[in-house]
Motif scaffolding. Structure first.
Motif, short mmCIF file in Angstrom:
data_model
loop_
_atom_site.label_atom_id
_atom_site.label_comp_id
_atom_site.label_asym_id
_atom_site.label_seq_id
_atom_site.Cartn_x
_atom_site.Cartn_y
_atom_site.Cartn_z
N PRO A 92 0.82 -1.22 0.00
CA PRO A 92 0.00 0.00 0.00
C PRO A 92 0.85 1.26 0.00
O PRO A 92 2.02 1.25 0.39
CB PRO A 92 -0.81 -0.11 1.29
CG PRO A 92 -0.08 -1.07 2.14
CD PRO A 92 0.65 -1.99 1.24
N LYS A 93 0.24 2.34 -0.45
CA LYS A 93 0.94 3.63 -0.45
C LYS A 93 0.97 4.15 0.98
O LYS A 93 -0.04 4.17 1.67
CB LYS A 93 0.20 4.62 -1.35
CG LYS A 93 0.93 5.91 -1.48
CD LYS A 93 0.20 6.88 -2.35
CE LYS A 93 0.99 8.18 -2.27
NZ LYS A 93 0.65 9.12 -3.27
N ASP A 94 2.17 4.52 1.41
CA ASP A 94 2.32 5.01 2.77
C ASP A 94 3.27 6.21 2.71
O ASP A 94 4.43 6.07 2.32
CB ASP A 94 2.90 3.88 3.64
CG ASP A 94 3.12 4.32 5.07
OD1 ASP A 94 2.68 5.43 5.42
OD2 ASP A 94 3.75 3.54 5.83
N ASP A 95 2.75 7.38 3.07
CA ASP A 95 3.55 8.60 2.95
C ASP A 95 4.74 8.63 3.91
O ASP A 95 5.69 9.38 3.70
CB ASP A 95 2.67 9.83 3.18
CG ASP A 95 1.68 9.99 2.05
OD1 ASP A 95 2.01 9.53 0.93
OD2 ASP A 95 0.59 10.54 2.27
N THR A 96 4.70 7.81 4.97
CA THR A 96 5.80 7.82 5.94
C THR A 96 6.82 6.71 5.64
O THR A 96 7.77 6.53 6.39
CB THR A 96 5.27 7.62 7.37
OG1 THR A 96 4.58 6.37 7.39
CG2 THR A 96 4.33 8.73 7.79
N ALA A 97 6.62 5.97 4.51
CA ALA A 97 7.46 4.80 4.22
C ALA A 97 8.94 5.15 4.10
O ALA A 97 9.80 4.36 4.48
CB ALA A 97 6.99 4.14 2.94
N ASP A 98 9.26 6.35 3.58
CA ASP A 98 10.65 6.73 3.39
C ASP A 98 11.40 6.86 4.72
O ASP A 98 12.61 6.70 4.79
CB ASP A 98 10.74 8.06 2.63
CG ASP A 98 10.45 7.84 1.16
OD1 ASP A 98 10.44 6.66 0.75
OD2 ASP A 98 10.23 8.83 0.45
N LEU A 99 10.67 7.17 5.78
CA LEU A 99 11.29 7.37 7.08
C LEU A 99 11.50 6.04 7.81
O LEU A 99 12.38 5.90 8.64
CB LEU A 99 10.41 8.28 7.96
CG LEU A 99 9.96 9.59 7.31
CD1 LEU A 99 8.90 10.26 8.15
CD2 LEU A 99 11.16 10.52 7.13
N ASP A 100 10.68 5.09 7.47
CA ASP A 100 10.64 3.84 8.21
C ASP A 100 11.33 2.75 7.37
O ASP A 100 10.74 2.17 6.48
CB ASP A 100 9.16 3.52 8.46
CG ASP A 100 8.96 2.20 9.15
OD1 ASP A 100 9.87 1.80 9.89
OD2 ASP A 100 7.90 1.58 8.95
N ILE A 101 12.63 2.52 7.62
CA ILE A 101 13.37 1.54 6.82
C ILE A 101 13.28 0.17 7.49
O ILE A 101 13.80 -0.04 8.57
CB ILE A 101 14.84 1.97 6.61
CG1 ILE A 101 14.86 3.35 5.94
CG2 ILE A 101 15.60 0.95 5.78
CD1 ILE A 101 16.14 4.11 6.14
N ASP A 102 12.58 -0.70 6.81
CA ASP A 102 12.36 -2.04 7.35
C ASP A 102 13.32 -3.01 6.66
O ASP A 102 13.25 -3.21 5.45
CB ASP A 102 10.89 -2.42 7.10
CG ASP A 102 10.53 -3.74 7.74
OD1 ASP A 102 11.42 -4.35 8.34
OD2 ASP A 102 9.35 -4.14 7.64
N GLN A 103 14.22 -3.61 7.40
CA GLN A 103 15.23 -4.50 6.82
C GLN A 103 14.59 -5.78 6.26
O GLN A 103 15.08 -6.35 5.30
CB GLN A 103 16.26 -4.89 7.89
CG GLN A 103 17.11 -3.73 8.40
CD GLN A 103 17.92 -3.07 7.31
OE1 GLN A 103 18.41 -3.71 6.40
NE2 GLN A 103 18.06 -1.76 7.40
#
Ligand SMILES: [Zn+2]
Ligand SMILES: [Zn+2]
Ligand SMILES: [Zn+2]
Ligand SMILES: [Zn+2]
Length: 465
Positions: free
Chosen positions: A374-385
């Protein structure tokens, strides 16, 4: 949306979606009706004017006022020379004192000036005004009388046509005669007869046909006659320099057409042009009558109450890069898919074989379901390994994954020279969050999941021999 406003990088014509009417449009120019679950292009929607406003002062103008003001703003003007917006400038001047003519006094006056080309209302001799809002003298339109005459005549003609149409419909009198003829007496149908009689009384007391002048005897109206007495243009005079032309004095064609009513030939006759009003318009699906786009009324707002552009609801397919193509040589084409919705989407891409035309390319697509995050505007901040391991992607098919976007390969083999064009099918799920109004219970108010299929045309451009 204006074509010139969308840059090529966003509005890529190489990928186009097929509307239900058969036309091909890029995803930015197409709408998605969530009630019919179909794509709708601009020809498949009805356009309605919502509100009028001035783009300069951002004043909302009700439709009725806009009509009276001929769709022009009363307080904003455009420069007749360069089309920029004119500014009102205030200066203090000395004027003779009315009580003592030998003395002078200070007075604040206003005039219009263009800060871009320095044209001012003083250039053409418009007197300075004592109020900032203007009351600028209006240029009288030549042929104004004639135009009013024409408007009156056509209004009369339209009225006559309307009455003629009504006359053709069955009249209440003949309806009563018909009822009598077939033995339906007033005692049998008292209600029908009463309505017909009431209608008859109404039509006799109201507007009668005899009051209206017939178009043939409107003797006060003069028809215009074409005349031949236009002076022929002497081209030789221009070529042999016997006629001196000062280009600084001449108005350009653009300047002349801006004042279409007077079309001044000289710069000294250019007059400030009233700013035309703009409209905010809404779009409605022609099939189900639901709104597909509705802006906010406030002129300064750029938000929408309803915005069902396909770009916000349908996965966007793009070409990542096009390699050098040679006839008969198969290559891997990398494409990308982007999920614009806040839900996880499942997308299938497949080859649509069209037997009616000779294909210009052979394609092979792996029949794998792609899961789009899904599109998530905060995705760039949250780096999930562990992000990549969630999806268990086939590296031969999925090239990369980043947020709500992924890349995948299809195999393309151009079969002939010229344009390499082919068709793909895209099937995806769509989560309809429009609450289904159910009379029975509120339990059924669940988002609805549907599968939708689109046809997408890809044009890769010319193939080398
Ligand atoms: Zn259409
Ligand atoms: Zn304005
Ligand atoms: Zn100007
Ligand atoms: Zn619809």
């Amino acid at each position: 949306m204006n074509s010139s406003l969308i840059p090529e990088v966003l509005d890529n014509k190489r990928v186009s979606y097929e509307c239900t009417c058969g036309s091909h449009e890029t995803i930015h120019r197409i709408y998605f009706c969530r009630h019919c679950h179909q794509l709708r292009c601009r020809q498949c929607v009805s356009h309605e004017v919502d509100s009028q406003y001035c783009q300069h002062c951002l004043e909302y103008i009700p439709s009725i006022d806009a009509k009276l003001k001929k769709n022009k703003c009363a307080s904003c003007f455009q420069c007749p020379s360069c089309m920029h917006t004119l500014t009102t400038r205030a200066i203090i001047t000395q004027v003779p004192n009315p009580t003592d003519p030998t003395q002078t006094q200070h007075k604040k006056v206003f005039y219009l000036i263009c800060y871009y080309c320095r044209w001012s209302s003083r250039d053409i001799g418009i007197p300075d005004q004592s109020v900032a809002s203007g009351n600028w003298p209006e240029l009288e339109t030549p042929n104004c009388k004639r135009l009013d005459q024409l408007f009156d005549r056509y209004r009369l003609l339209a009225q006559k046509e309307k009455l003629d149409k009504e006359k053709k419909r069955i009249s209440p009198r003949s309806a009563i005669i018909l009822l009598d003829k077939y033995g339906i007496t007033p005692s049998l149908s008292p209600k029908v007869t009463a309505t017909l009689r009431a209608k008859m009384a109404k039509s006799s007391s109201g507007f009668s046909l005899s009051e209206l002048k017939s178009p043939t005897d409107m003797s006060d109206f003069e028809s215009s006659v074409a005349t031949d007495d236009v002076e022929p243009l002497d081209i030789n005079a221009y070529y042999n320099n016997s006629l001196e032309i000062d280009l600084g004095e001449k108005a350009t064609l653009n300047q002349q057409l801006m004042q279409v009513e007077s079309q001044p030939d000289k710069c000294s006759q250019l007059y400030p042009v009233s700013q035309m009003l703009l409209v905010k318009h809404s779009l409605r699906c022609k099939q189900c009558d639901h709104n597909l786009s509705k802006p906010e009324y406030n002129p300064s707002s750029i938000k929408f109450k309803i915005q069902l552009s396909a770009y916000y609801h349908i996965p966007e397919l793009r070409i990542k890069s096009i390699p050098l193509m040679k006839k008969g040589e198969e290559f891997k084409l990398e494409m990308t898919l982007q999920n614009p919705t806040p839900y996880t989407l499942h997308v299938n891409i497949f080859d649509l074989v069209d037997t009616s035309i000779e294909p210009s390319a052979g394609i092979k697509v792996a029949e794998t379901e792609m899961v789009l995050a899904p599109k998530d505007d905060t995705a760039d901040l949250d780096i999930d390994q562990n992000y990549h391991s969630q999806f268990n992607d086939d590296k031969n098919f999925i090239s990369f994954r980043k947020g709500n976007k992924l890349g995948f390969y299809i195999n393309v083999c151009p079969l002939k020279s010229g344009e390499c064009k082919f068709r793909l099918g895209m099937k995806h799920d769509f989560i309809n969050t429009v609450i289904q109004t159910s009379k029975e219970s509120s339990v059924e108010r669940q988002p609805q999941i549907l599968w939708i299929t689109h046809q997408i045309w890809i044009n890769l451009g010319d193939v080398q021999d």
